[in-house]
Design a protein around this motif. Structure first.
Motif, short mmCIF file in Angstrom:
data_model
loop_
_atom_site.label_atom_id
_atom_site.label_comp_id
_atom_site.label_asym_id
_atom_site.label_seq_id
_atom_site.Cartn_x
_atom_site.Cartn_y
_atom_site.Cartn_z
N ILE A 270 11.52 6.39 -0.10
CA ILE A 270 10.09 6.52 0.17
C ILE A 270 9.47 5.15 0.42
O ILE A 270 9.66 4.21 -0.37
CB ILE A 270 9.36 7.20 -1.01
N GLY A 271 8.74 5.04 1.50
CA GLY A 271 7.97 3.84 1.78
C GLY A 271 6.49 4.11 1.50
O GLY A 271 5.92 5.03 2.08
N VAL A 272 5.90 3.36 0.61
CA VAL A 272 4.49 3.51 0.25
C VAL A 272 3.68 2.50 1.06
O VAL A 272 3.94 1.29 1.00
CB VAL A 272 4.27 3.29 -1.26
N LEU A 273 2.72 3.00 1.81
CA LEU A 273 1.94 2.16 2.70
C LEU A 273 0.51 2.03 2.19
O LEU A 273 -0.23 3.00 2.13
CB LEU A 273 1.93 2.77 4.11
N THR A 274 0.14 0.81 1.81
CA THR A 274 -1.19 0.58 1.25
C THR A 274 -1.55 -0.89 1.42
O THR A 274 -0.86 -1.64 2.11
CB THR A 274 -1.22 1.01 -0.23
N PHE A 275 -2.66 -1.31 0.78
CA PHE A 275 -3.08 -2.72 0.82
C PHE A 275 -2.51 -3.42 -0.41
O PHE A 275 -3.21 -3.70 -1.38
CB PHE A 275 -4.61 -2.82 0.80
N HIS A 276 -1.23 -3.71 -0.38
CA HIS A 276 -0.55 -4.16 -1.59
C HIS A 276 -0.62 -5.67 -1.81
O HIS A 276 -0.19 -6.17 -2.85
CB HIS A 276 0.91 -3.74 -1.56
N ARG A 277 -1.18 -6.42 -0.86
CA ARG A 277 -1.27 -7.88 -1.03
C ARG A 277 -2.72 -8.36 -1.08
O ARG A 277 -3.00 -9.53 -0.84
CB ARG A 277 -0.51 -8.60 0.08
N CYS A 278 -3.64 -7.47 -1.39
CA CYS A 278 -5.04 -7.88 -1.56
C CYS A 278 -5.21 -8.60 -2.89
O CYS A 278 -4.63 -8.19 -3.91
CB CYS A 278 -5.97 -6.67 -1.51
N ILE A 279 -6.02 -9.67 -2.89
CA ILE A 279 -6.31 -10.39 -4.14
C ILE A 279 -7.43 -9.63 -4.84
O ILE A 279 -8.59 -10.02 -4.87
CB ILE A 279 -6.72 -11.85 -3.87
N ASN A 280 -7.05 -8.49 -5.38
CA ASN A 280 -8.01 -7.56 -5.97
C ASN A 280 -7.28 -6.75 -7.04
O ASN A 280 -6.22 -6.19 -6.75
CB ASN A 280 -8.58 -6.65 -4.87
N TYR A 281 -7.83 -6.72 -8.24
CA TYR A 281 -7.14 -6.05 -9.34
C TYR A 281 -6.88 -4.57 -9.05
O TYR A 281 -5.79 -4.06 -9.32
CB TYR A 281 -7.95 -6.19 -10.63
N GLY A 282 -7.87 -3.88 -8.51
CA GLY A 282 -7.70 -2.47 -8.24
C GLY A 282 -6.63 -2.20 -7.20
O GLY A 282 -5.79 -1.31 -7.37
N ALA B 24 -6.43 -20.67 -9.04
CA ALA B 24 -5.48 -20.30 -10.09
C ALA B 24 -5.27 -18.79 -10.14
O ALA B 24 -4.14 -18.31 -10.31
CB ALA B 24 -5.99 -20.82 -11.44
N LYS B 25 -6.36 -18.05 -9.99
CA LYS B 25 -6.27 -16.58 -9.95
C LYS B 25 -5.39 -16.14 -8.79
O LYS B 25 -4.51 -15.27 -8.95
CB LYS B 25 -7.67 -16.00 -9.81
N THR B 26 -5.57 -16.73 -7.63
CA THR B 26 -4.81 -16.35 -6.44
C THR B 26 -3.33 -16.62 -6.64
O THR B 26 -2.48 -15.80 -6.25
CB THR B 26 -5.35 -17.11 -5.21
N ARG B 27 -2.99 -17.75 -7.25
CA ARG B 27 -1.57 -18.05 -7.51
C ARG B 27 -0.94 -16.99 -8.42
O ARG B 27 0.22 -16.61 -8.23
CB ARG B 27 -1.43 -19.45 -8.12
N LYS B 28 -1.69 -16.52 -9.40
CA LYS B 28 -1.17 -15.48 -10.29
C LYS B 28 -0.93 -14.18 -9.53
O LYS B 28 0.04 -13.45 -9.79
CB LYS B 28 -2.12 -15.26 -11.46
N PHE B 29 -1.81 -13.87 -8.58
CA PHE B 29 -1.58 -12.69 -7.75
C PHE B 29 -0.32 -12.84 -6.91
O PHE B 29 0.47 -11.89 -6.79
CB PHE B 29 -2.80 -12.42 -6.86
N PHE B 30 -0.12 -14.02 -6.33
CA PHE B 30 1.08 -14.24 -5.52
C PHE B 30 2.34 -13.96 -6.34
O PHE B 30 3.28 -13.32 -5.87
CB PHE B 30 1.12 -15.66 -4.98
N ALA B 31 2.36 -14.46 -7.57
CA ALA B 31 3.52 -14.24 -8.44
C ALA B 31 3.68 -12.75 -8.76
O ALA B 31 4.80 -12.22 -8.78
CB ALA B 31 3.37 -15.04 -9.73
N ALA B 32 2.56 -12.05 -8.99
CA ALA B 32 2.61 -10.62 -9.29
C ALA B 32 3.12 -9.83 -8.09
O ALA B 32 3.90 -8.87 -8.25
CB ALA B 32 1.23 -10.12 -9.71
N PHE B 33 2.72 -10.21 -6.88
CA PHE B 33 3.19 -9.51 -5.68
C PHE B 33 4.70 -9.56 -5.56
O PHE B 33 5.35 -8.56 -5.22
CB PHE B 33 2.57 -10.12 -4.42
N GLU B 34 5.26 -10.72 -5.82
CA GLU B 34 6.71 -10.89 -5.62
C GLU B 34 7.53 -10.11 -6.64
O GLU B 34 8.72 -9.89 -6.44
CB GLU B 34 7.07 -12.37 -5.66
#
Length: 349
Positions: free
Chosen positions: A7-19, A71-81
């Motif tokens: 299954i491929g899930v298609l969404t906005f998965h790299r937005c710098i947004n908690y939701g 700093a927040k953005t860097r934490k998101f980058f790490a979470a994405f990976e």
């Protein structure tokens, strides 16, 4: 149990947004929990990346630059990976992605044609993918309303199954296709058990999530906090009227701060969602951009009392920000969760 599927899930998965982060993570992990080989379809666009990063580093244009957003953005980058991702492919060339048994579009505003950078991208309507089936889970048109252009209606007609997360999106799909799609829960509500509930050790606080709050809400909330001897803690965005700022919080810190709060004040859709899954009293006054989503969410959950207007008095805030959530909300969630589970069962069968 259905046989495991790719299954491929298609969404906005790299937005710098908690939701956006948590809805993507919960949906793909929820599918993997069912035994499927589910990944987030890792579409790439340097132009959209720049737009997203520019917004993340200065989300409030009139405010001065603040290194904490970096700093927040860097934490998101790490979470994405750390997310289960497909091999990357160009946003404009979905045919270069790998084949899947099912491409599942959603959640988030994937069909919002007026989204500032994803609007009008046909891949979110399933175009170009090599998929045995095409379905949508909790898709939304966001602040878009009115009838779709025939081209986009035709794109929707190619879906084997459609579900949406708000009444506004139900209305748009019904007008386009002549059928009313089922209403299902946002993945964070549907798979709430996948969100960590460990609280941080802080002085008692009420959490502020969002920005651009109206002056009348600020006055009401600061007055309520003073009466309750509570500090206001702003997460993710600079709200100078709050007592504490945690602008640099990453997605996991955000979840912990939500879990540890005494109450939540928000004008964001997922601010309401996180308040509810943690059983927190909350107040919301959504912005024009988020009005459709928040209005339809509180209506679906029987939580209309928590959406406030300028006319609300002190007693209203004392009640909705202090008293436990109405048990009706939990019953509505349980009912919608069963319906959402049934929809997924049918799509995955």
């Amino acid at each position: 149990m259905t046989p495991p599927q790719r299954i491929g899930v298609l969404t906005f998965h790299r937005c710098i947004n908690y939701g956006s982060y948590w809805q993507a993570r919960c949906l793909v992990e929820g599918l993997r929990e069912r035994g499927h080989d589910a990944v987030l379809l890792d579409h790439q666009s340097s132009r959209i990346n720049l737009a997203e990063w520019r917004c993340a580093l200065r989300p409030i244009p009139e405010a001065p630059q603040d290194a904490r957003y970096r700093a927040k953005t860097r934490k998101f980058f790490a979470a994405f990976e750390a997310l289960p991702l497909s091999p990357p492919f160009p946003l404009q060339a979905p045919e270069q992605s790998e084949p899947y048994d099912l491409v599942l579009v959603g959640s988030d505003e994937v069909w919002n044609l007026s989204h500032p950078w994803y609007g009008g991208k046909a891949l979110f309507y399933g175009e170009g993918f090599r998929a045995g089936r095409l379905a949508a889970y909790a898709a939304s048109f966001g602040n878009q309303s009115g009838a779709l252009d025939p081209y986009w209606s035709a794109q929707l007609s190619r879906f084997d199954a459609i579900s949406v997360r708000d009444r506004n999106s139900q209305d748009i799909v019904e007008t386009a296709l002549g059928m009313r799609p089922p209403l299902v829960l946002d993945p964070v509500l549907q798979f709430a058990h996948l969100v960590p509930k460990a609280a941080v050790d802080e002085r008692p606080y009420a959490l502020v999530y969002g920005h651009g709050f109206p002056d009348w809400l600020i006055r009401a909330v600061t007055g309520w906090a003073q009466r309750r001897d509570l500090q206001l803690l702003s997460v993710g965005y600079d709200n100078p009227w709050a007592d504490m700022q945690r602008i640099d919080a990453g997605p996991l810190e955000f979840a912990a701060l939500m879990a540890g709060s005494a109450a939540v004040i928000t004008n964001f859709f997922h601010g309401c969602v996180f308040a509810v899954i943690n059983g927190k009293p909350f107040a919301t006054a959504p912005s024009d951009y988020r009005f459709n989503k928040v209005r339809d969410l509180v209506a679906a959950l029987g939580a209309e009392a928590h959406m406030v207007l300028e006319s609300a008095d002190e007693c209203r805030y004392d009640h909705i920000l202090t008293q436990p959530l109405d048990p009706l909300i939990a019953r509505r969630i349980a009912s919608l969760r069963a319906e959402s589970e049934a929809y997924l069962d049918a799509v995955l069968a």
